[in-house]
Write a protein that holds these residues in place. Structure first.
Motif, PDB file in Angstrom:
ATOM      1  N   LEU A   1       0.852  -1.183   0.000  1.00 51.64           N
ATOM      2  CA  LEU A   1       0.000   0.000   0.000  1.00 51.64           C
ATOM      3  C   LEU A   1       0.887   1.231   0.000  1.00 51.64           C
ATOM      4  CD1 LEU A   1      -2.590   1.703   0.487  1.00 51.64           C
ATOM      5  CD2 LEU A   1      -2.346   1.167   2.926  1.00 51.64           C
ATOM      6  N   VAL A   2       0.611   2.190  -0.885  1.00 52.51           N
ATOM      7  CA  VAL A   2       1.414   3.401  -0.998  1.00 52.51           C
ATOM      8  C   VAL A   2       0.546   4.612  -0.713  1.00 52.51           C
ATOM      9  CG1 VAL A   2       2.893   4.779  -2.500  1.00 52.51           C
ATOM     10  CG2 VAL A   2       2.889   2.293  -2.716  1.00 52.51           C
ATOM     11  N   THR A   3       1.068   5.537   0.108  1.00 52.65           N
ATOM     12  CA  THR A   3       0.350   6.776   0.399  1.00 52.65           C
ATOM     13  C   THR A   3       1.149   7.966  -0.099  1.00 52.65           C
ATOM     14  OG1 THR A   3       1.364   7.048   2.586  1.00 52.65           O
ATOM     15  CG2 THR A   3      -0.654   5.758   2.469  1.00 52.65           C
ATOM     16  N   ASP A   4       0.449   8.928  -0.663  1.00 54.43           N
ATOM     17  CA  ASP A   4       1.057  10.164  -1.146  1.00 54.43           C
ATOM     18  C   ASP A   4      -0.071  11.100  -1.556  1.00 54.43           C
ATOM     19  OD1 ASP A   4       4.068  11.002  -2.188  1.00 54.43           O
ATOM     20  OD2 ASP A   4       2.474  12.020  -3.306  1.00 54.43           O
ATOM     21  N   PRO A   5       0.099  12.416  -1.386  1.00 53.38           N
ATOM     22  CA  PRO A   5      -0.956  13.346  -1.802  1.00 53.38           C
ATOM     23  C   PRO A   5      -1.032  13.570  -3.306  1.00 53.38           C
ATOM     24  CG  PRO A   5       0.902  14.545  -0.867  1.00 53.38           C
ATOM     25  CD  PRO A   5       1.175  13.089  -0.641  1.00 53.38           C
ATOM     26  N   ASP A   6      -0.024  13.126  -4.061  1.00 52.45           N
ATOM     27  CA  ASP A   6       0.050  13.394  -5.500  1.00 52.45           C
ATOM     28  C   ASP A   6      -0.489  12.198  -6.286  1.00 52.45           C
ATOM     29  OD1 ASP A   6       1.198  13.487  -8.235  1.00 52.45           O
ATOM     30  OD2 ASP A   6       2.235  15.261  -7.499  1.00 52.45           O
ATOM     31  N   ARG A   7      -1.563  12.431  -7.050  1.00 55.39           N
ATOM     32  CA  ARG A   7      -2.200  11.348  -7.790  1.00 55.39           C
ATOM     33  C   ARG A   7      -1.276  10.757  -8.840  1.00 55.39           C
ATOM     34  NH1 ARG A   7      -5.557   7.847  -6.424  1.00 55.39           N
ATOM     35  NH2 ARG A   7      -4.115   6.445  -7.451  1.00 55.39           N
ATOM     36  N   ALA A   8      -0.504  11.605  -9.525  1.00 58.16           N
ATOM     37  CA  ALA A   8       0.395  11.099 -10.561  1.00 58.16           C
ATOM     38  C   ALA A   8       1.448  10.174  -9.957  1.00 58.16           C
ATOM     39  CB  ALA A   8       1.059  12.263 -11.296  1.00 58.16           C
ATOM     40  N   ARG A   9       1.932  10.520  -8.770  1.00 55.12           N
ATOM     41  CA  ARG A   9       2.916   9.660  -8.113  1.00 55.12           C
ATOM     42  C   ARG A   9       2.303   8.325  -7.736  1.00 55.12           C
ATOM     43  NH1 ARG A   9       6.616  13.055  -3.827  1.00 55.12           N
ATOM     44  NH2 ARG A   9       7.835  14.264  -5.330  1.00 55.12           N
ATOM     45  N   LEU A  10       1.063   8.343  -7.286  1.00 54.35           N
ATOM     46  CA  LEU A  10       0.404   7.091  -6.920  1.00 54.35           C
ATOM     47  C   LEU A  10       0.190   6.216  -8.150  1.00 54.35           C
ATOM     48  CD1 LEU A  10      -2.228   8.331  -4.303  1.00 54.35           C
ATOM     49  CD2 LEU A  10      -0.041   7.201  -3.879  1.00 54.35           C
ATOM     50  N   ASP A  11      -0.148   6.830  -9.281  1.00 56.88           N
ATOM     51  CA  ASP A  11      -0.293   6.061 -10.514  1.00 56.88           C
ATOM     52  C   ASP A  11       1.043   5.413 -10.898  1.00 56.88           C
ATOM     53  OD1 ASP A  11      -2.935   6.811 -10.638  1.00 56.88           O
ATOM     54  OD2 ASP A  11      -2.610   8.447 -12.067  1.00 56.88           O
ATOM     55  N   LEU A  12       2.136   6.159 -10.704  1.00 56.24           N
ATOM     56  CA  LEU A  12       3.457   5.609 -10.990  1.00 56.24           C
ATOM     57  C   LEU A  12       3.759   4.438 -10.056  1.00 56.24           C
ATOM     58  CD1 LEU A  12       6.105   5.880 -12.610  1.00 56.24           C
ATOM     59  CD2 LEU A  12       6.894   7.515 -10.875  1.00 56.24           C
ATOM     60  N   ALA A  13       3.360   4.564  -8.799  1.00 52.71           N
ATOM     61  CA  ALA A  13       3.589   3.490  -7.833  1.00 52.71           C
ATOM     62  C   ALA A  13       2.904   2.200  -8.261  1.00 52.71           C
ATOM     63  CB  ALA A  13       3.101   3.917  -6.447  1.00 52.71           C
ATOM     64  N   VAL A  14       1.714   2.320  -8.846  1.00 50.07           N
ATOM     65  CA  VAL A  14       0.999   1.133  -9.326  1.00 50.07           C
ATOM     66  C   VAL A  14       1.802   0.447 -10.431  1.00 50.07           C
ATOM     67  CG1 VAL A  14      -1.077   0.336 -10.511  1.00 50.07           C
ATOM     68  CG2 VAL A  14      -1.267   1.978  -8.635  1.00 50.07           C
ATOM     69  N   ARG A  15       2.390   1.233 -11.312  1.00 49.42           N
ATOM     70  CA  ARG A  15       3.172   0.648 -12.403  1.00 49.42           C
ATOM     71  C   ARG A  15       4.429  -0.039 -11.873  1.00 49.42           C
ATOM     72  NH1 ARG A  15       1.608   5.544 -14.723  1.00 49.42           N
ATOM     73  NH2 ARG A  15       3.684   6.513 -14.751  1.00 49.42           N
ATOM     74  N   PHE A  16       4.850   0.335 -10.671  1.00 52.83           N
ATOM     75  CA  PHE A  16       6.029  -0.291 -10.066  1.00 52.83           C
ATOM     76  C   PHE A  16       5.671  -1.443  -9.131  1.00 52.83           C
ATOM     77  CE2 PHE A  16       8.327   3.014 -11.991  1.00 52.83           C
ATOM     78  CZ  PHE A  16       9.677   2.727 -11.897  1.00 52.83           C
ATOM     79  N   GLY A  17       4.368  -1.750  -9.022  1.00 54.73           N
ATOM     80  CA  GLY A  17       3.974  -2.928  -8.271  1.00 54.73           C
ATOM     81  C   GLY A  17       3.093  -2.710  -7.067  1.00 54.73           C
ATOM     82  N   ALA A  18       2.695  -1.470  -6.777  1.00 55.83           N
ATOM     83  CA  ALA A  18       1.801  -1.237  -5.643  1.00 55.83           C
ATOM     84  C   ALA A  18       0.480  -1.961  -5.878  1.00 55.83           C
ATOM     85  CB  ALA A  18       1.561   0.258  -5.453  1.00 55.83           C
ATOM     86  N   THR A  19      -0.029  -2.612  -4.845  1.00 54.40           N
ATOM     87  CA  THR A  19      -1.304  -3.315  -4.959  1.00 54.40           C
ATOM     88  C   THR A  19      -2.480  -2.420  -4.607  1.00 54.40           C
ATOM     89  OG1 THR A  19      -1.041  -4.173  -2.703  1.00 54.40           O
ATOM     90  CG2 THR A  19      -0.244  -5.552  -4.516  1.00 54.40           C
ATOM     91  N   SER A  20      -2.225  -1.321  -3.889  1.00 56.91           N
ATOM     92  CA  SER A  20      -3.266  -0.335  -3.587  1.00 56.91           C
ATOM     93  C   SER A  20      -2.597   0.983  -3.235  1.00 56.91           C
ATOM     94  CB  SER A  20      -4.169  -0.801  -2.431  1.00 56.91           C
ATOM     95  OG  SER A  20      -3.409  -0.995  -1.246  1.00 56.91           O
ATOM     96  N   THR A  21      -3.363   2.065  -3.344  1.00 53.31           N
ATOM     97  CA  THR A  21      -2.831   3.394  -3.034  1.00 53.31           C
ATOM     98  C   THR A  21      -3.839   4.158  -2.203  1.00 53.31           C
ATOM     99  OG1 THR A  21      -3.739   4.375  -5.061  1.00 53.31           O
ATOM    100  CG2 THR A  21      -1.495   3.468  -5.183  1.00 53.31           C
ATOM    101  N   HIS A  22      -3.314   5.175  -1.523  1.00 53.19           N
ATOM    102  CA  HIS A  22      -4.177   6.012  -0.680  1.00 53.19           C
ATOM    103  C   HIS A  22      -3.704   7.450  -0.810  1.00 53.19           C
ATOM    104  CE1 HIS A  22      -6.783   6.858   2.848  1.00 53.19           C
ATOM    105  NE2 HIS A  22      -5.859   7.748   3.148  1.00 53.19           N
ATOM    106  N   GLY A  23      -4.586   8.318  -1.302  1.00 52.97           N
ATOM    107  CA  GLY A  23      -4.255   9.726  -1.399  1.00 52.97           C
ATOM    108  C   GLY A  23      -4.458  10.422  -0.075  1.00 52.97           C
ATOM    109  N   VAL A  24      -3.433  11.058   0.424  1.00 53.82           N
ATOM    110  CA  VAL A  24      -3.507  11.754   1.713  1.00 53.82           C
ATOM    111  C   VAL A  24      -3.911  13.185   1.429  1.00 53.82           C
ATOM    112  CG1 VAL A  24      -2.270  12.332   3.820  1.00 53.82           C
ATOM    113  CG2 VAL A  24      -1.693  10.253   2.579  1.00 53.82           C
ATOM    114  N   ASP A  25      -5.191  13.459   1.522  1.00 50.69           N
ATOM    115  CA  ASP A  25      -5.706  14.765   1.122  1.00 50.69           C
ATOM    116  C   ASP A  25      -5.987  15.679   2.294  1.00 50.69           C
ATOM    117  OD1 ASP A  25      -7.590  12.957  -1.298  1.00 50.69           O
ATOM    118  OD2 ASP A  25      -5.715  14.051  -1.626  1.00 50.69           O
ATOM    119  N   ALA A  26      -6.234  15.131   3.478  1.00 45.14           N
ATOM    120  CA  ALA A  26      -6.557  15.973   4.617  1.00 45.14           C
ATOM    121  C   ALA A  26      -5.353  16.807   5.025  1.00 45.14           C
ATOM    122  CB  ALA A  26      -7.008  15.116   5.801  1.00 45.14           C
ATOM    123  N   PRO A  27      -5.551  18.089   5.404  1.00 41.48           N
ATOM    124  CA  PRO A  27      -4.423  18.946   5.787  1.00 41.48           C
ATOM    125  C   PRO A  27      -3.554  18.354   6.882  1.00 41.48           C
ATOM    126  CG  PRO A  27      -6.426  20.248   5.552  1.00 41.48           C
ATOM    127  CD  PRO A  27      -6.837  18.812   5.470  1.00 41.48           C
TER     128      PRO A  27
END
Length: 370
Positions: free
Chosen positions: A225-251
């Protein structure tokens, strides 16, 4: 070293001279020609083939990280051995993959730290924390090691540097980050313990985080599982093998995650550290590697750590074995992981100032060909 300004369009230094991108503080970076030294005892002279720009160098230029001025920045690179001083080839053999002394023409990468090899910390296997440690790209231009950075045509690697040959199958753009980002990740993976079948949380999807995704999967992690506020980075993480992602949007970075067996925190944000701690299951392990600058303190529930059999480990820089592990990882996964997506097309040495002060690119690493 008698620096003198050179034409910014010049790619080849005069005989016996080399060109460096000299950082003079703030956003001031200029190309200068300096004498090309003969390597001394235990030293190795390397011609830089390609260097990549680590975020820590951008932090130095912006004032977020202290660094000597003037200096030649840069610590991630790949290059060819030009010459070795007396004992230099043998001294460098500890980092060579097969133990053979280095020879002229060998394509190599090297570690960030240079250790004395004799202090108590070195003897204990913590050479990265040597009491007399020096670092590539962190030494003043007026010091005894002026050609210490990789934003240059040449670098001198002193006795105590870890140097490793690059497998012929690895392109320069994959090999260059091995000496910092990839090796650091391998140190965190080691600190995380066996990952086969484990649930892993990776906090932060920058260069280290994306690399850690591939490394965790290669180590057998069942879920990443990968967390990051940047959607593009999370999409890249999926291409590198992440099975799920979580966008950290709350301040405040809130949001429940887990449970996970291992959390690797690479962003340095205090809220992310707390979130990783909260996500750990019984027997879980937290590896902290991103907290390299002052930040707000993180509350620690000591009772939860005790009752949950939790382990917290810190990793800063790495040991020689991690550089070799980085090259092994890259060689094993070269055809299955899209490593090329992490590095932009290379530009010339005259563009270093722009790369250090301008906006970050789409890929985590910019590249320079001196």
């Amino acid at each position: 070293m008698d620096p003198r300004t050179t034409d910014l369009t010049t790619d080849t230094p005069a005989t016996g001279r080399t060109t460096v991108a000299l950082w003079e503080g703030g956003d001031a970076v200029r190309l200068v020609e300096v004498p090309l030294p003969e390597p001394g005892p235990g030293e190795v002279l390397v011609r830089i083939r390609l260097a990549t720009v680590c975020g820590s160098d951008r932090h130095s230029v912006s004032g977020r990280r202290a660094a000597p001025v003037p200096s030649v920045l840069g610590h991630e690179a790949v290059g060819d051995v030009v010459a070795t001083g007396p004992g230099g080839a043998a001294a460098a053999a500890n980092g060579a993959r097969d133990g053979r002394p280095l020879a002229e023409g060998d394509r190599v990468v090297w570690g960030v730290t240079v250790a004395c090899g004799t202090c108590d910390r070195c003897a204990a296997g913590r050479t990265a924390k040597c009491r007399a440690v020096r670092k590539v790209g962190h030494e003043g231009f007026a010091s005894a090691w002026p050609l210490s950075g990789t934003y240059a045509q040449h670098i001198v690697l002193p006795r105590g540097a870890t140097i490793a040959r690059v497998p012929a199958t690895l392109p320069d753009e994959l090999a260059s980050p091995a000496g910092c980002a990839t090796a650091t990740v391998m140190a965190t993976i080691e600190a995380a313990g066996p990952l086969t079948g484990r649930r892993v949380l990776i906090s932060g999807a920058g260069m280290l985080g994306i690399t850690a995704v591939a490394a965790a999967r290669a180590a057998g992690a069942a879920q990443v599982l990968v967390t990051d506020p940047d959607r593009a980075r999370l999409d890249l993480a999926v291409r590198f093998g992440a099975t799920s992602t979580h966008g950290v949007d709350a301040p405040d970075g809130s949001g429940s995650l887990g449970p996970v067996d291992v959390a690797i925190e690479l962003s340095g944000a205090s809220s992310a550290v707390a979130r990783c701690l909260d996500a750990l299951d019984v027997g879980g392990r937290l590896v902290l590697a991103g907290s390299v600058a002052p930040a707000p303190s993180v509350p620690l529930d000591a009772e939860r750590v005790v009752r949950g059999w939790l382990t917290i480990a810190g990793v800063h820089n790495y040991e020689p074995r991690h550089l070799r592990a980085a090259l092994d990882l890259l060689a094993r996964t070269r055809d299955t992981v899209p490593w090329h997506e992490l590095v932009t097309p290379a530009v010339g040495l005259s563009q270093v100032g722009r790369l250090l002060t301008g906006p970050s690119g789409v890929a985590p690493r910019a590249a320079v060909v001196p």
